[in-house]
Design a protein around this motif. Structure first.
Motif, PDB file in Angstrom:
ATOM      1  N   GLU A 141       0.827  -1.213   0.000  1.00 13.27           N
ATOM      2  CA  GLU A 141       0.000   0.000   0.000  1.00 13.27           C
ATOM      3  C   GLU A 141       0.859   1.261   0.000  1.00 13.27           C
ATOM      4  OE1 GLU A 141      -2.851   0.161   3.173  1.00 13.27           O
ATOM      5  OE2 GLU A 141      -3.617  -1.839   2.687  1.00 13.27           O
ATOM      6  N   ARG A 142       1.898   1.269   0.818  1.00 10.73           N
ATOM      7  CA  ARG A 142       2.778   2.442   0.897  1.00 10.73           C
ATOM      8  C   ARG A 142       3.464   2.686  -0.436  1.00 10.73           C
ATOM      9  NH1 ARG A 142       8.065   3.149   1.332  1.00 10.73           N
ATOM     10  NH2 ARG A 142       8.513   1.052   2.072  1.00 10.73           N
ATOM     11  N   LYS A 143       4.010   1.643  -1.026  1.00  8.95           N
ATOM     12  CA  LYS A 143       4.715   1.803  -2.303  1.00  8.95           C
ATOM     13  C   LYS A 143       3.758   2.308  -3.385  1.00  8.95           C
ATOM     14  CE  LYS A 143       8.593   0.629  -2.884  1.00  8.95           C
ATOM     15  NZ  LYS A 143       9.807   1.422  -2.860  1.00  8.95           N
ATOM     16  N   TYR A 144       2.555   1.801  -3.411  1.00 10.53           N
ATOM     17  CA  TYR A 144       1.575   2.234  -4.402  1.00 10.53           C
ATOM     18  C   TYR A 144       1.203   3.700  -4.177  1.00 10.53           C
ATOM     19  CZ  TYR A 144      -2.622   2.586  -7.204  1.00 10.53           C
ATOM     20  OH  TYR A 144      -3.559   2.980  -8.120  1.00 10.53           O
ATOM     21  N   ALA A 145       0.938   4.063  -2.915  1.00  8.53           N
ATOM     22  CA  ALA A 145       0.566   5.449  -2.594  1.00  8.53           C
ATOM     23  C   ALA A 145       1.697   6.398  -2.958  1.00  8.53           C
ATOM     24  CB  ALA A 145       0.202   5.576  -1.120  1.00  8.53           C
ATOM     25  N   TYR A 146       2.929   5.975  -2.723  1.00 12.43           N
ATOM     26  CA  TYR A 146       4.084   6.814  -3.063  1.00 12.43           C
ATOM     27  C   TYR A 146       4.150   7.033  -4.578  1.00 12.43           C
ATOM     28  CZ  TYR A 146       8.861   8.543  -3.380  1.00 12.43           C
ATOM     29  OH  TYR A 146       9.960   9.313  -3.641  1.00 12.43           O
ATOM     30  N   ALA A 147       4.032   5.960  -5.311  1.00  2.92           N
ATOM     31  CA  ALA A 147       4.112   6.060  -6.776  1.00  2.92           C
ATOM     32  C   ALA A 147       2.989   6.927  -7.325  1.00  2.92           C
ATOM     33  CB  ALA A 147       4.058   4.666  -7.391  1.00  2.92           C
ATOM     34  N   GLU A 148       1.807   6.748  -6.780  1.00  5.19           N
ATOM     35  CA  GLU A 148       0.667   7.536  -7.239  1.00  5.19           C
ATOM     36  C   GLU A 148       0.868   9.025  -6.929  1.00  5.19           C
ATOM     37  OE1 GLU A 148      -4.038   6.694  -7.171  1.00  5.19           O
ATOM     38  OE2 GLU A 148      -3.112   6.848  -5.179  1.00  5.19           O
ATOM     39  N   ALA A 149       1.329   9.332  -5.713  1.00 11.42           N
ATOM     40  CA  ALA A 149       1.560  10.727  -5.330  1.00 11.42           C
ATOM     41  C   ALA A 149       2.678  11.352  -6.167  1.00 11.42           C
ATOM     42  CB  ALA A 149       1.891  10.814  -3.844  1.00 11.42           C
ATOM     43  N   GLU A 150       3.722  10.586  -6.389  1.00  8.25           N
ATOM     44  CA  GLU A 150       4.843  11.094  -7.185  1.00  8.25           C
ATOM     45  C   GLU A 150       4.395  11.364  -8.629  1.00  8.25           C
ATOM     46  OE1 GLU A 150       9.547  10.076  -7.440  1.00  8.25           O
ATOM     47  OE2 GLU A 150       8.172   8.397  -7.781  1.00  8.25           O
ATOM     48  N   TYR A 151       3.582  10.478  -9.168  1.00 11.30           N
ATOM     49  CA  TYR A 151       3.088  10.624 -10.536  1.00 11.30           C
ATOM     50  C   TYR A 151       2.195  11.865 -10.676  1.00 11.30           C
ATOM     51  CZ  TYR A 151       0.685   9.490 -14.885  1.00 11.30           C
ATOM     52  OH  TYR A 151       0.160   9.527 -16.159  1.00 11.30           O
ATOM     53  N   ASN A 152       1.379  12.110  -9.650  1.00 14.11           N
ATOM     54  CA  ASN A 152       0.425  13.225  -9.709  1.00 14.11           C
ATOM     55  C   ASN A 152       1.016  14.568  -9.283  1.00 14.11           C
ATOM     56  OD1 ASN A 152      -1.698  11.627 -10.623  1.00 14.11           O
ATOM     57  ND2 ASN A 152      -2.224  11.009  -8.548  1.00 14.11           N
ATOM     58  N   ALA A 153       2.218  14.590  -8.767  1.00 15.11           N
ATOM     59  CA  ALA A 153       2.819  15.835  -8.292  1.00 15.11           C
ATOM     60  C   ALA A 153       3.220  16.733  -9.456  1.00 15.11           C
ATOM     61  CB  ALA A 153       4.043  15.520  -7.437  1.00 15.11           C
ATOM     62  N   THR A 154       3.054  18.028  -9.230  1.00 16.33           N
ATOM     63  CA  THR A 154       3.455  18.981 -10.269  1.00 16.33           C
ATOM     64  C   THR A 154       4.847  19.535  -9.991  1.00 16.33           C
ATOM     65  OG1 THR A 154       2.297  20.728  -9.081  1.00 16.33           O
ATOM     66  CG2 THR A 154       1.108  19.632 -10.870  1.00 16.33           C
TER      67      THR A 154
END
Length: 135
Positions: free
Chosen positions: A63-76
């Motif tokens: 869950e942590r790894k997925y949330a990190y990847a998702e947040a990193e992808y969506n960051a501007t």
């Protein structure tokens, strides 16, 4: 009369371990076979808890790894810093899950070692004839 909430299976297993530990403590040291049997019964419950908490830890990690990847992808801007800030709660869940996993894995290992120690002591006692009453 209010109903008691249904207990989680993990709580029931811990209660069984506590009961077995009390029985072990009451069993005379000379009764090695009974003590080994009690520890073996405990090992079943401890093993189930160790496996469950290991699974929870792995799930929290995923869950942590997925949330990190998702947040990193969506960051501007500054995606890594943004992602780290977004996963604080995930890290806390992962930390707690890892703690419980290690606790029950250590309990499993130490219980196995105690069983082997008792068996080895009994073997020595049989070989030298010093204590055959408990076997």
């Amino acid at each position: 009369m209010p109903k008691e909430p249904k207990k989680d299976w993990k709580e029931i297993h811990v209660e069984e371990i506590i009961k077995l530990q009390a029985e072990y403590d009451r069993t005379p040291e000379i009764n090695v076979r009974k003590r080994v049997d009690i520890l073996s019964d405990m090992l079943i419950f401890i093993g189930k808890l160790a496996a469950e908490y290991s699974d929870e830890y792995k799930g929290a990690y995923i869950e942590r790894k997925y949330a990190y990847a998702e947040a990193e992808y969506n960051a501007t801007k500054k995606p890594q810093a943004y992602a780290e800030l977004q996963i604080k709660e995930h890290r806390e869940r992962e930390r707690e899950a890892e703690k419980m996993m290690k606790r029950w894995n250590n309990a499993f290992i130490s219980t196995k070692e105690k069983i082997n120690s008792l068996k080895f002591g009994a073997k020595i006692d049989i070989e030298d004839g010093s204590n055959q009453k408990g076997l």
